[in-house]
Design a protein around this motif. Structure first.
Motif, short mmCIF file in Angstrom:
data_model
loop_
_atom_site.label_atom_id
_atom_site.label_comp_id
_atom_site.label_asym_id
_atom_site.label_seq_id
_atom_site.Cartn_x
_atom_site.Cartn_y
_atom_site.Cartn_z
N LEU A 44 -13.48 -1.41 -34.54
CA LEU A 44 -13.78 -2.37 -35.51
C LEU A 44 -15.25 -2.75 -35.94
O LEU A 44 -15.33 -2.96 -37.17
CB LEU A 44 -13.16 -3.79 -34.85
CG LEU A 44 -11.68 -3.62 -34.71
CD1 LEU A 44 -11.04 -4.95 -33.77
CD2 LEU A 44 -10.60 -3.60 -35.86
N LYS A 45 -16.03 -2.70 -34.96
CA LYS A 45 -17.25 -2.93 -35.34
C LYS A 45 -17.94 -1.58 -36.39
O LYS A 45 -18.68 -1.92 -37.38
CB LYS A 45 -18.49 -3.04 -34.22
CG LYS A 45 -18.24 -4.05 -33.39
CD LYS A 45 -19.18 -4.06 -32.20
CE LYS A 45 -19.04 -5.30 -31.34
NZ LYS A 45 -19.49 -5.08 -29.99
N GLU A 46 -17.30 -0.34 -36.11
CA GLU A 46 -17.81 0.84 -36.78
C GLU A 46 -17.19 0.47 -38.22
O GLU A 46 -17.55 0.96 -39.19
CB GLU A 46 -17.36 1.98 -36.08
CG GLU A 46 -17.67 3.27 -36.92
CD GLU A 46 -16.99 4.47 -36.06
OE1 GLU A 46 -16.82 5.57 -36.75
OE2 GLU A 46 -16.98 4.39 -34.83
N THR A 51 -17.75 -0.72 -44.02
CA THR A 51 -17.49 -1.49 -45.27
C THR A 51 -18.72 -1.89 -45.80
O THR A 51 -19.09 -1.81 -47.12
CB THR A 51 -16.69 -2.60 -44.70
OG1 THR A 51 -15.41 -2.16 -44.36
CG2 THR A 51 -16.34 -3.52 -45.91
N HIS A 52 -19.68 -2.46 -44.92
CA HIS A 52 -21.15 -2.93 -45.21
C HIS A 52 -21.87 -1.45 -46.18
O HIS A 52 -22.50 -1.66 -47.03
CB HIS A 52 -21.81 -3.16 -44.10
CG HIS A 52 -23.39 -3.62 -44.58
ND1 HIS A 52 -23.62 -4.68 -45.38
CD2 HIS A 52 -24.46 -2.81 -44.35
CE1 HIS A 52 -24.94 -4.72 -45.50
NE2 HIS A 52 -25.53 -3.70 -45.04
N ALA A 56 -23.25 -1.14 -50.06
CA ALA A 56 -24.51 -0.76 -50.31
C ALA A 56 -24.37 0.53 -51.17
O ALA A 56 -25.33 0.43 -52.29
CB ALA A 56 -25.26 -0.45 -49.04
N LEU A 57 -23.41 1.28 -50.91
CA LEU A 57 -23.47 2.56 -51.76
C LEU A 57 -22.82 2.41 -53.07
O LEU A 57 -23.54 2.98 -54.07
CB LEU A 57 -22.22 3.65 -51.28
CG LEU A 57 -23.04 4.51 -49.90
CD1 LEU A 57 -21.76 5.34 -49.31
CD2 LEU A 57 -23.99 5.32 -50.34
N LYS A 58 -22.12 1.39 -53.05
CA LYS A 58 -21.69 1.21 -54.63
C LYS A 58 -22.77 0.27 -55.38
O LYS A 58 -22.87 0.78 -56.75
CB LYS A 58 -20.30 0.11 -54.51
CG LYS A 58 -19.07 0.68 -54.14
CD LYS A 58 -17.95 -0.51 -54.09
CE LYS A 58 -16.59 0.28 -53.59
NZ LYS A 58 -15.57 -0.64 -53.41
N THR A 96 -13.67 8.80 -43.84
CA THR A 96 -14.16 7.90 -42.74
C THR A 96 -13.17 6.86 -42.64
O THR A 96 -12.68 6.45 -41.45
CB THR A 96 -15.29 7.59 -42.94
OG1 THR A 96 -15.99 8.87 -43.17
CG2 THR A 96 -16.17 6.96 -41.49
N ARG A 97 -12.86 6.01 -43.45
CA ARG A 97 -11.76 5.09 -43.40
C ARG A 97 -10.57 5.23 -42.82
O ARG A 97 -10.26 4.48 -41.84
CB ARG A 97 -11.74 4.19 -44.79
CG ARG A 97 -12.91 3.32 -45.17
CD ARG A 97 -12.42 2.82 -46.59
NE ARG A 97 -13.18 1.72 -46.80
CZ ARG A 97 -12.87 1.08 -48.06
NH1 ARG A 97 -12.17 1.47 -49.07
NH2 ARG A 97 -13.57 -0.07 -48.12
#
Length: 145
Positions: A44-46, A51-52, A56-58, A96-97
């Protein structure tokens, strides 16, 4: 009667041994559940970190697109390269998601299965306790006779 008492005592010893094994298995399963819970927390942390990173990529992709539009014709090849990179990153992010979601799902299923095993073992322990109590009562009756 003496033979019956010896048989009951042997049966009692066997059941106590079985109870010990069941208790050890219950402890092991509890540890497995805790381990799966910890792994789920890590996943869940990963996922939150991914998501963060996605946000940032967007932001970076938007900034990159604006800079390339300003550069016009001379940067056409760079725009093409960045778009390919964007597609690759989006693909990588989606993969990855999906992997993180599947891992979390599998961890949750494993935790459920372990909990069900613990509940089953608890039922078995109760059954053995009842059987031990019955045998102890029978031994007490035999000894009082």
């Amino acid at each position: 009667a003496s033979q019956d008492r010896e048989d009951k005592a042997l049966q009692l010893g066997r059941l106590e041994g079985e109870l010990g094994h069941l208790r050890a298995e219950a402890v092991r399963l509890k540890e497995d559940v805790q381990s799966l819970h910890n792994k789920n927390e890590e996943l869940l942390k990963e996922k939150a970190s991914l998501t963060h990173s996605e946000s940032a990529l967007k932001v970076k992709l938007v900034e990159s697109d604006e800079a390339h539009r300003a550069a016009q014709d001379g940067f056409e090849s760079q725009i093409s390269g960045l778009k390919q990179s964007e597609a690759y990153l989006q693909d990588l992010l989606a993969t990855t998601r999906a992997a993180a979601a599947e891992s979390a799902h599998l961890a949750e299923q494993g935790a459920r299965a372990s909990l069900e095993s613990i509940e089953s073992l608890n039922g078995e322990i109760e059954r053995v306790k009842t059987e031990l109590a019955n045998i102890s009562a029978e031994l007490a009756n035999l000894q009082s006779e």
